[in-house]
Design an enzyme around this catalytic site. Structure first.
Site, PDB file in Angstrom:
ATOM      1  CE1 TYR A 149      -3.979   2.102   0.432  1.00  0.00           C
ATOM      2  CE2 TYR A 149      -2.732   3.182   2.169  1.00  0.00           C
ATOM      3  CZ  TYR A 149      -3.823   3.154   1.316  1.00  0.00           C
ATOM      4  OH  TYR A 149      -4.750   4.172   1.348  1.00  0.00           O
ATOM      5  CE  LYS A 153      -3.686   4.936  -1.905  1.00  0.00           C
ATOM      6  NZ  LYS A 153      -4.736   5.399  -2.831  1.00  0.00           N
TER       7      LYS A 153
END
Ligand code: NDP
Length: 244
Positions: A149, A153
């Site tokens: 994650y 990002k």
């Protein structure tokens, strides 16, 4: 600050639940003609029930070909919110190729793809536009069990900046919002354990997680002409988490 999107056409991805859903509804309330894209038809049905002017599009954005087909007739778009993402949590040493590919397919590659489709139209019409990518504080801070994650990002933030660089001359602004924890379905996945939540909260000077509305308001600002000279920023909505 009054913001009107009357006469504007907006597309929001991941509009079935959480931040995306409330963004789509807020844009419609501000006068935009909204296209809501997500992969669960039942969510689109309830969204259209709540706001009849919204146009629903059901597609799995991680599927490049299906996305191309689903968005080909979507028409001109002035405002794009790339919000759909997934979070798959596991210790670094246990990350699998599938988890990596699924996350990057949606969190990065689909943003690139949807933005290409929309920005090509903006450029051809010479009308400019505004794109907001929904990133995270996790793009700029290591969080335990968030390898994929955080990495996705981080990639999204750089995608935002290069898009801002290349699309700027066509008056297409591209920015991201980078929230701290928000207690949506995704937020609950990582932070519903009170001990974990306490540790995170103790590092946020404002002493609370973000509300969906905090994020939506920042998205609306970045989409609007109130932020006309803002391009290529990653705007934190984190209560000061990354400042200390
Ligand atoms: P939710 O999980 O509540 O909602 C995500 C939405 O995206 C759902 O409607 C979901 O549909 C849709 N979606 C997921 N996968 C796909 C796909 N492959 N194709 C189409 N649509 C899809 O997430 P949030 O509202 O919490 O998150 C929104 C954004 O905010 C994300 O980019 C997230 O990374 C970011 N963010 C969230 C934080 C948080 O703590 N919640 C913190 C910081 C950033 P379905 O339910 O059918 O899968």
């Amino acid at each position: 600050m009054d913001i009107s999107f009357a006469g504007k056409r907006a597309l929001v991805t991941g509009a079935g639940k959480g931040i995306g859903r409330d963004t789509a509804l807020a844009l419609a309330r501000c006068g935009a003609k909204v296209t809501a894209v997500t992969r669960t038809q039942a969510d689109l049905n309830s969204l259209v029930q709540e706001c009849a002017s919204i146009t629903p599009v059901c597609v799995d954005l991680a599927d490049w070909g299906a996305t191309e087909a689903a968005l080909q007739d979507v028409g001109p778009i002035d405002l794009l919110v790339n919000n759909a993402a997934c979070a798959s949590l596991q210790p670094f040493l246990e990350v699998t190729p599938d988890q990596f590919d699924q996350s990057f397919n949606l969190n990065v590659k689909a943003v690139l793809h949807v933005s290409q489709i929309v920005a090509r139209g903006m450029k051809a019409r010479g009308s400019g536009g505004s794109i907001v990518n929904v990133s995270s504080q996790a793009s700029q801070c290591a969080l335990r069990d968030h390898t994929v994650y955080c990495a996705s990002k981080g990639a999204l933030d750089m995608l935002t900046k290069v898009m801002a660089l290349e699309l700027g001359p066509d008056q297409i602004r591209v920015n991201s919002v980078n929230p701290t924890v928000v207690m949506t379905d995704m937020g609950r996945l990582g932070w519903s354990d009170p001990e974990k939540a306490k540790t995170m909260l103790s590092r946020i000077p404002l002493g609370r997680f973000a509300e969906v509305e905090d994020v939506v308001n920042t998205i609306l600002f970045l989409l609007s002409d109130k932020s006309n000279m803002t391009n290529g920023v990653t705007l934190l909505v984190d209560g000061g988490f990354l400042a200390c």
